[in-house]
Design an enzyme around this catalytic site. Sequence first.
Site, short mmCIF file in Angstrom:
data_model
loop_
_atom_site.label_atom_id
_atom_site.label_comp_id
_atom_site.label_asym_id
_atom_site.label_seq_id
_atom_site.Cartn_x
_atom_site.Cartn_y
_atom_site.Cartn_z
N LYS A 497 0.78 -1.17 0.14
CA LYS A 497 -0.07 0.10 0.00
C LYS A 497 0.82 1.22 0.09
O LYS A 497 1.84 1.34 0.44
CB LYS A 497 -0.91 -0.07 1.32
CG LYS A 497 -0.05 -0.02 2.51
CD LYS A 497 -0.96 -0.27 3.82
CE LYS A 497 -0.31 -0.35 5.12
NZ LYS A 497 -0.89 -0.85 6.12
N ARG A 595 -10.93 0.40 14.65
CA ARG A 595 -10.85 1.02 13.26
C ARG A 595 -12.15 0.35 12.57
O ARG A 595 -12.92 -0.06 13.02
CB ARG A 595 -9.53 0.83 12.75
CG ARG A 595 -8.96 2.03 11.88
CD ARG A 595 -7.53 1.97 11.54
NE ARG A 595 -7.04 0.60 11.10
CZ ARG A 595 -5.90 0.61 10.39
NH1 ARG A 595 -5.03 1.52 10.36
NH2 ARG A 595 -5.33 -0.55 9.90
N TYR A 722 14.19 31.96 4.35
CA TYR A 722 12.99 32.64 4.66
C TYR A 722 12.76 33.07 6.05
O TYR A 722 13.36 32.09 6.99
CB TYR A 722 11.74 31.82 4.08
CG TYR A 722 11.65 31.70 2.80
CD1 TYR A 722 11.21 32.85 2.09
CD2 TYR A 722 11.33 30.51 1.87
CE1 TYR A 722 10.76 32.80 0.71
CE2 TYR A 722 11.40 30.49 0.84
CZ TYR A 722 10.82 31.45 0.00
OH TYR A 722 10.73 31.44 -1.28
N MET A 771 10.56 25.45 -0.25
CA MET A 771 9.61 24.33 -0.87
C MET A 771 10.54 23.31 -1.85
O MET A 771 10.45 22.20 -1.73
CB MET A 771 8.71 25.15 -1.77
CG MET A 771 7.69 24.10 -2.59
SD MET A 771 6.59 24.99 -3.76
CE MET A 771 5.72 26.00 -2.82
C1 LIG Z 1 -0.04 -1.41 7.07
C2 LIG Z 1 -0.57 -2.64 7.52
C3 LIG Z 1 0.02 -3.78 8.08
C4 LIG Z 1 1.66 -3.61 7.97
O1 LIG Z 1 1.91 -3.15 9.22
P1 LIG Z 1 3.37 -3.07 9.43
O2 LIG Z 1 3.74 -2.38 10.85
O3 LIG Z 1 3.95 -2.04 8.64
O4 LIG Z 1 4.16 -4.31 9.28
C5 LIG Z 1 -0.55 -5.01 8.27
N1 LIG Z 1 -1.90 -5.14 8.27
C6 LIG Z 1 -2.70 -4.41 8.11
C7 LIG Z 1 -4.21 -4.10 8.22
C8 LIG Z 1 -2.10 -3.06 7.53
O5 LIG Z 1 -2.94 -1.77 7.47
#
Ligand SMILES: *Cc1c(COP(=O)(O)O)cnc(C)c1O
Length: 827
Positions: A497, A595, A722, A771
């Site tokens: 991701k 969550r 700046y 920037m």
């Molecule tokens: C991002 C994520 C992980 C990975 O977590 P890390 O701490 O980066 O290993 C595992 N499970 C879910 C549901 C996540 O969103």
Amino acid sequence: MAVFGLKEIAGLVNGVLKSAADLDSSPTIQSVSIDSRTIADVHSCLFFALKGVRHNGHQYIGDLYHKGVLSFVVCEPIEVHKYPLAYFVKVEDSLDALQKLAAAVRAKYDYPVLAITGSNGKTIVKEWLYDLLHETVKIIRSPKSYNSQVGVPLSVWNMSDQFELAIFEAGISMPGEMEKLAEVIQPTVGIITNLGEAHQENFSSLSKKLDEKLKLFASCDSLIYRKEQDLVTEQIGQTYGKGDKKLFAWSTSDETADLFLYMHPQAHSTRIQFNWNGREYELNVPFTDFASLENVGHCLAFIFSSGYANDSVMAAFSQLQAVAMRLELKQGINNCLLINDYYNSDINSLTIALQFLKSQSMNEKRPRCLILSDIEQSGFSGSELAQAVNRLLKVYEIDRLIGIGRRLYLNRELFVAGAKFYQSTEEFLTNFRPAEFRNEHILLKGARDFRFERIASVLQQKYHQTQLEVNLNNLVENLNRYRARLNPETKITIMVKAFSYGSGTVEIARALEFQQVDYLAVAVADEGIELRQAGISTPIMVMNPEEHSFEMMLEYRLEPNIYSTEVYEQFDRAARRMAVSNFPIHLKLETGMHRLGFSSADELEQIALRVPREGRLRIQSVFSHLAASDSSDHDGFTKEQFLRFKKLSTPVVANQPNKVIRHILNSAGIERFADYQMEMVRLGIGLYGVSQSDALQAETVARWTTVISQVKTVAAGETVGYGRKGKVTTPKQVAIIPVGYADGYDRRLSNGAGKVWIAGRQYPIIGNICMDMSMIDVTGADVQAGESVELMGEHIRLTDLADWMGTIPYEVLTGISQRVRRVYIQE
Ligand SMILES: *Cc1c(COP(=O)(O)O)cnc(C)c1O
């Protein structure tokens, strides 16, 4: 190349030849392979089905048989009648058989064989010896750093009577390995480069590891080492001091050594003086660092003790170059993908580079182009070379060849139609037209002399100088370290991701697919679609599916995380519209993170009953996420989460007709709670280089660099940047670098909070980060425009950068902007 009858091979490896066909007409073998993806000559290739913890070559036999491969070495029972034309050599252990066969090849030749081992420098010493000696003697050497239990026999297999000297490197990570390599290589000369901490974890002491390494040299007539390495010198004396082996010690401090080198450092080079057999020598090498000079010393010791010294060899020392043993993957012009490998050019290393090209363009329909320099393969006629290259072009499905160099040019008639040839790199560059390169995967593969970096610079997309180097070897190393914590049958999902935590999408997914990970997980459907469009076929899970994309997800086989009855019903409706059945989904359970996720056992029970009844979807897995797996303060809570997860998931699993995978561990969880691995784990940040425990120590994967644009003097009383925040009280040297908060170089690093690394030291940021630019206080340093700057990497650790910014490594990585070009490195 070696040629054996399969019957003869069966005898050499203590195997039993089996076939449904006539045993007397078994094939003649001309090549060996351990990788089902890269077999060239199906009829004359012998496939060794190797068995590892996570890999079993036997599972590819059916596929290979269909592709026409006829000969196999196996160590599992085989139903011979299922493959009526095939021949099987049944052995106890396929790896052992591969080593025995290589040992038999080795035994046929009586030219000198040099074996190199040690903790560092093996590959460089091997390559430099090749550079220095290849005009004097015909050399076969290991490709790249092929020095393992598998790499060594594959290297040795290529010996033939056309060579006059063989150089192989040997590396070990475990006790018991070196004896096997020694039997394969049977060296006549040895070099031990040095002894360091690498692979120490499997040995109880340095001395034990050294004992193991020294086993390589049992058959040697002579053994070369550096006298200042006290432990090495002492242990060589104990092990081999009494025998008739010639022990050859060189030194820079002891004049009584077999070769005494007097080294004078200059500004950018080192002058080396020594005396050999009454003659004075003096030469210059373009290095000043200790490691390079140590490698030069080993080369000199070998060359003189083995009698290869002559004027042209001596002259070649001043031309030695740093060895770039890595492949780089970059964005090229006109939507091309560029792979650079200008390390050397022979059939073996060409094969390795083509494998990398293939791994990066699997299932993708962009045409493949190979730009190849003359091949340094002594002992091959022009037509043999052309034959070998043509075969590789076919196996790796190369659509066009551009050959550069006189030898290729003279033999141009022998290559497949459509190839283009130039006599030199200059001629190619003079005729270069960017429009000729479009939407292709281009592999640039050239011997060092051809200086293909000049071609790379015209094919490369021009970005600004700030880049993020992603080391794919270290990424895979980290994957293997986490895998080693797991049971062999535990599956692994990799979180890709958020642009794979900033390191790239498609390139990372391809590398992971090649490593046969079980699942990839993305945050949103778009990320998954991009992977599918690039040809990724590994199952993909979408963590935050959104209703508007459900049909696209079904179309692209992207499996949703279902976290409520409502989302289930929406997805099920889409499945009905698309008329799919049995489509995999993943149920997310709430166990303490608060969550997304099902928290009510009743609701979950309803879903568990509905899914198999309705039949359009299938519960592939159930999972939950730990809130604080990295923190021992919360271990009680983590345990509770796990128990809740078990309780909630058990009835779901029990009510499905299929086997359901359960998973809860993230990276820190794998390190700290391996007992909770269940059927799968989800690896994220650890893969990208941030681990919890000293025992695992994930390797640095991303290196963020830029170059200095300008250096200027700022007088006392002036201010920098700046808001006039950078106050100058005494005159300062200030370096300007082209990276700012728009690149993700966070403004919280301003005014000395953050530091960068330039030429061996850290320097603070002065003033506010802008920037697109930042200013560095380099007062007192001898640095100039064009000098490289590390923002994050080996010296400026990701965790330090995160601390300075007051955040976590996740935010640093994912905040590096897309305009910072990503470059992928494979060693
Ligand atoms: C991002 C994520 C992980 C990975 O977590 P890390 O701490 O980066 O290993 C595992 N499970 C879910 C549901 C996540 O969103």
